[in-house]
Design a protein around this motif. Structure first.
Motif, PDB file in Angstrom:
ATOM      1  N   THR A  82       0.716  -1.076  -0.026  1.00 18.49           N
ATOM      2  CA  THR A  82       0.050  -0.168   0.010  1.00 18.49           C
ATOM      3  C   THR A  82       0.972   1.227  -0.006  1.00 18.49           C
ATOM      4  N   MET A  83       2.192   1.183   0.254  1.00 19.87           N
ATOM      5  CA  MET A  83       3.133   2.126   0.396  1.00 19.87           C
ATOM      6  C   MET A  83       3.798   2.556  -1.052  1.00 19.87           C
ATOM      7  N   LYS A  84       3.952   1.330  -1.889  1.00 19.31           N
ATOM      8  CA  LYS A  84       4.333   1.482  -3.343  1.00 19.31           C
ATOM      9  C   LYS A  84       3.401   2.065  -4.406  1.00 19.31           C
ATOM     10  N   ALA A  85       3.917   2.618  -5.410  1.00 19.37           N
ATOM     11  CA  ALA A  85       3.129   3.106  -6.209  1.00 19.37           C
ATOM     12  C   ALA A  85       2.136   2.344  -7.012  1.00 19.37           C
ATOM     13  N   SER A  86       0.865   2.575  -7.261  1.00 17.26           N
ATOM     14  CA  SER A  86      -0.141   1.802  -7.907  1.00 17.26           C
ATOM     15  C   SER A  86       0.165   1.695  -9.294  1.00 17.26           C
ATOM     16  N   LEU A  87      -0.041   0.471  -9.857  1.00 15.41           N
ATOM     17  CA  LEU A  87       0.191   0.210 -11.232  1.00 15.41           C
ATOM     18  C   LEU A  87      -0.988   0.075 -12.265  1.00 15.41           C
ATOM     19  N   ALA A 131      18.951 -11.696 -28.618  1.00 14.83           N
ATOM     20  CA  ALA A 131      19.298 -10.346 -28.266  1.00 14.83           C
ATOM     21  C   ALA A 131      19.313  -9.748 -26.908  1.00 14.83           C
ATOM     22  N   GLY A 132      18.316 -10.689 -26.237  1.00 17.07           N
ATOM     23  CA  GLY A 132      18.024 -10.362 -24.622  1.00 17.07           C
ATOM     24  C   GLY A 132      16.763  -9.594 -24.763  1.00 17.07           C
ATOM     25  N   ASP A 133      16.279  -9.632 -23.419  1.00 14.32           N
ATOM     26  CA  ASP A 133      14.791  -9.001 -23.342  1.00 14.32           C
ATOM     27  C   ASP A 133      14.807  -7.573 -23.632  1.00 14.32           C
ATOM     28  N   ASN A 134      13.581  -7.059 -23.877  1.00 15.35           N
ATOM     29  CA  ASN A 134      13.361  -5.515 -24.107  1.00 15.35           C
ATOM     30  C   ASN A 134      12.527  -4.862 -23.053  1.00 15.35           C
ATOM     31  N   VAL A 135      12.697  -5.208 -21.775  1.00 14.71           N
ATOM     32  CA  VAL A 135      12.158  -4.741 -20.724  1.00 14.71           C
ATOM     33  C   VAL A 135      13.113  -4.265 -19.610  1.00 14.71           C
ATOM     34  N   ARG A 136      12.437  -3.121 -19.067  1.00 17.36           N
ATOM     35  CA  ARG A 136      13.006  -2.459 -17.897  1.00 17.36           C
ATOM     36  C   ARG A 136      12.073  -2.441 -16.788  1.00 17.36           C
ATOM     37  N   ALA A 137      12.459  -3.255 -15.926  1.00 20.55           N
ATOM     38  CA  ALA A 137      11.672  -3.137 -14.576  1.00 20.55           C
ATOM     39  C   ALA A 137      11.561  -1.872 -13.764  1.00 20.55           C
ATOM     40  N   ARG A 138      10.485  -1.286 -13.409  1.00 20.60           N
ATOM     41  CA  ARG A 138      10.537  -0.048 -12.588  1.00 20.60           C
ATOM     42  C   ARG A 138       9.499  -0.437 -11.564  1.00 20.60           C
ATOM     43  N   SER A 139       9.702   0.541 -10.337  1.00 24.41           N
ATOM     44  CA  SER A 139       8.771   0.377  -9.067  1.00 24.41           C
ATOM     45  C   SER A 139       8.542  -0.874  -8.599  1.00 24.41           C
ATOM     46  N   GLN A 140       9.452  -1.906  -8.578  1.00 32.82           N
ATOM     47  CA  GLN A 140       9.428  -3.116  -8.248  1.00 32.82           C
ATOM     48  C   GLN A 140       9.284  -3.245  -6.590  1.00 32.82           C
ATOM     49  N   SER A 141       8.357  -4.168  -6.271  1.00 34.69           N
ATOM     50  CA  SER A 141       8.008  -4.645  -4.749  1.00 34.69           C
ATOM     51  C   SER A 141       8.379  -6.160  -4.689  1.00 34.69           C
ATOM     52  N   SER A 324      12.371  -3.427  -1.554  1.00 39.70           N
ATOM     53  CA  SER A 324      11.283  -2.690  -2.205  1.00 39.70           C
ATOM     54  C   SER A 324      11.479  -1.241  -1.929  1.00 39.70           C
ATOM     55  N   GLY A 325      12.378  -0.712  -1.471  1.00 40.40           N
ATOM     56  CA  GLY A 325      12.302   0.961  -0.933  1.00 40.40           C
ATOM     57  C   GLY A 325      11.238   1.288  -0.038  1.00 40.40           C
ATOM     58  N   THR A 326      10.642   0.388   0.941  1.00 39.55           N
ATOM     59  CA  THR A 326       9.613   0.813   1.641  1.00 39.55           C
ATOM     60  C   THR A 326       9.756   0.719   3.289  1.00 39.55           C
ATOM     61  N   ASP A 328      11.632   2.409   5.323  1.00 38.61           N
ATOM     62  CA  ASP A 328      11.344   3.731   6.153  1.00 38.61           C
ATOM     63  C   ASP A 328       9.625   3.926   6.358  1.00 38.61           C
ATOM     64  N   LEU A 329       9.109   3.809   5.303  1.00 37.35           N
ATOM     65  CA  LEU A 329       7.344   3.799   5.301  1.00 37.35           C
ATOM     66  C   LEU A 329       6.702   3.070   6.216  1.00 37.35           C
ATOM     67  N   LEU A 330       7.418   1.874   6.359  1.00 32.53           N
ATOM     68  CA  LEU A 330       6.930   0.521   6.969  1.00 32.53           C
ATOM     69  C   LEU A 330       7.099   0.760   8.586  1.00 32.53           C
ATOM     70  N   TRP A 331       8.285   1.537   8.904  1.00 40.67           N
ATOM     71  CA  TRP A 331       8.771   1.639  10.171  1.00 40.67           C
ATOM     72  C   TRP A 331       7.687   1.966  11.453  1.00 40.67           C
ATOM     73  N   PRO A 332       7.048   3.027  11.019  1.00 45.20           N
ATOM     74  CA  PRO A 332       6.243   3.238  12.116  1.00 45.20           C
ATOM     75  C   PRO A 332       5.080   2.322  12.652  1.00 45.20           C
ATOM     76  N   ARG A 333       4.735   1.241  11.547  1.00 43.08           N
ATOM     77  CA  ARG A 333       3.904   0.196  11.955  1.00 43.08           C
ATOM     78  C   ARG A 333       4.682  -1.016  12.698  1.00 43.08           C
ATOM     79  N   ILE A 334       5.875  -1.099  12.557  1.00 45.14           N
ATOM     80  CA  ILE A 334       6.575  -2.303  12.963  1.00 45.14           C
ATOM     81  C   ILE A 334       7.621  -1.746  14.205  1.00 45.14           C
ATOM     82  N   ARG A 335       7.732  -0.568  14.359  1.00 41.55           N
ATOM     83  CA  ARG A 335       8.578  -0.320  15.404  1.00 41.55           C
ATOM     84  C   ARG A 335       8.548  -1.093  16.721  1.00 41.55           C
TER      85      ARG A 335
END
Length: 338
Positions: A82-87, A131-141, A324-326, A328-335
Motif C-alpha cells: 500500500t506504500m508502493k506506487a499503484s500500477l 539479443a536479450g529482453d526488451n524490458v526495464r523493470a520499474r517500481s518493483q516490490s 522494495s524501498g519501503t 522507512d515507510l513501514l517502520w512506524p507500523r513495526i517499531r
C-alpha cells in the motif's frame, strides 16, 4: 548506552537507568539498528552502527529489536505494497516468481519463494531472439515466503491487489518451468499473459544440445543457435517433436534425459510465444525476480550462515521491505515497543 558481556547478556549502563532512559535507545537509533541488521549480519550491523554513531549497541539487543520488528511486520494488518506506487495506469504490469535456498537449523536447505510485482517498461523495437529482453523493470516490490506455494501465493496476491496490478493496461506473469508457478498463475492471474523466461528456455536448449552432441561444443552451439530462432518464433511444439525423434537414436540414459527436455518444451508451448509477446510489448525475461533473489541471498545465504526458522521468518519481510524501498515507510507500523 548498551553493554554486551561475554556470556551474551545485554542491558543498560547504570547511568542510563538513573536517568530513566530505555537503555538509551531513541526511535531513530532503533530504526537504524534494525535497518542495518536487515542489510548485514547482526555483528557487522552493530560494528557499522558503532563506528558511524560512536555509540555501542549490543549484538543481543540488535537481534532482539530486529526480531520484534520482523514479527510485527509479519502480522501487520495492511499489506506492505500500500506504500508502493499503484500500477493501475501502467502500460504493462508484471509479476515474476522464483525460489532460492536457505539453510535452516535442524531442517537443512529449504526453499524461500520470492515474487516481484513491477511495472514493465518495454521498448518498441522487436529484436532478434538471441539479443536479450526488451524490458526495464520499474517500481518493483518484493514478497518472500518460507513454505509452500499456498502461503506464498496469498502474500503475492495481496501485494498485487494492493498495487492494483490487475488494472494495468496489460499484464504478464513470468517464471521458469516450475509447475507451482503456473498453478498459481492459472488460479490467481488467469487473464494475464503467462510467459516462460526466455533465458531459462535457452538453458534447456543448451542442455538438449549437449545431450545430442556430447563433447562437441561447437556443433552443439550451432544447433542451439539454429533452434533458438525456431523457439523465438513460437514453435516450441515442433522443437519438442524433433527432440523426441532424435532421442530414439541415443543410448538409454541420454534418451531419457532428452525426452524430458522435449516434454519441457511441449508442456510450455503456449507460454513460449516469444515473437508475439514482444510484438505486444510484453516482457519475456524474469531478471527482476532473479536479481531480487540474489539480493536476498546476500543477507540470508552467505557462506556458513544458518537460521532458526522463526529467525528467518522474521527477517524475510524486513529484507523484502529494504529491497522494495519501503522500509522507512513501514517502520512506524513495526517499531519495537520498549
Amino acid at each position: 548506552m548498551y553493554y554486551y558481556d561475554p556470556a551474551g547478556r545485554s542491558g543498560c549502563y547504570p547511568f542510563d537507568q538513573q536517568l530513566g532512559l530505555t537503555c538509551g535507545l531513541s526511535e531513530g537509533v532503533m530504526r537504524l539498528v534494525v535497518k542495518l541488521s536487515a542489510y548485514l549480519p547482526y555483528r557487522q550491523a552493530c560494528e557499522v552502527y558503532g563506528e558511524l554513531a560512536q555509540v555501542s549497541v549490543s549484538l543481543g539487543e540488535a537481534w532482539k529489536l530486529t526480531q520484534e520488528a520482523g514479527q510485527r511486520s509479519r502480522s501487520a494488518l495492511q499489506p506492505l505494497a500500500t506504500m508502493k506506487a499503484s500500477l493501475e495506469s501502467a502500460a504493462c504490469a508484471g509479476i515474476s516468481m522464483d525460489g532460492f535456498m536457505v539453510n535452516v537449523e535442524g531442517e537443512g536447505w529449504k526453499e524461500v519463494k520470492i515474487g516481484a510485482v513491477f511495472e514493465a517498461d518495454t521498448d518498441k523495437e522487436e529484436r532478434t531472439g538471441g539479443a536479450g529482453d526488451n524490458v526495464r523493470a520499474r517500481s518493483q516490490s518484493y514478497v518472500m515466503h518460507l513454505g509452500g506455494p499456498e502461503g506464498f501465493g496469498f502474500k503475492l496476491a495481496v501485494e498485487a491487489q494492493a498495487r492494483r496490478w490487475g488494472q494495468a493496461e496489460q499484464s504478464a506473469v513470468l517464471g521458469d518451468g516450475a509447475a507451482w508457478i503456473w498453478n498459481l498463475a492459472n488460479r490467481d492471474y488467469p487473464s494475464a499473459a503467462h510467459i516462460v523466461d526466455w533465458y531459462h528456455a535457452k538453458q534447456h536448449l543448451w542442455t538438449a544440445g549437449d545431450l545430442l552432441y556430447p563433447g562437441q561444443s561447437e556443433r552443439a552451439a550451432a544447433w542451439v543457435n539454429e533452434q533458438a530462432n525456431l523457439l523465438y518464433e513460437g514453435r516450441a511444439d515442433e522443437l519438442a517433436r524433433s527432440l523426441t525423434q532424435y532421442a530414439n537414436a541415443l543410448p538409454p540414459d541420454r534418451q531419457t534425459a532428452l525426452v524430458a527436455e522435449a516434454g519441457y518444451f511441449a508442456t510450455n508451448h503456449e507460454r513460449m510465444q516469444y515473437r508475439d509477446f514482444r510484438r505486444a510489448r510484453l516482457p519475456i525475461g524474469s531478471g527482476v525476480v532473479e536479481s531480487g533473489a540474489k539480493q536476498a541471498k546476500q543477507r540470508l545465504s552467505a557462506a556458513g550462515m544458518r537460521w532458526s526458522r522463526p529467525g528467518l521468518e522474521n527477517m524475510l519481510p524486513l529484507r523484502a521491505a529494504l529491497m522494495s524501498g519501503t522500509f522507512d515507510l513501514l517502520w512506524p507500523r513495526i517499531r519495537p515497543r520498549v
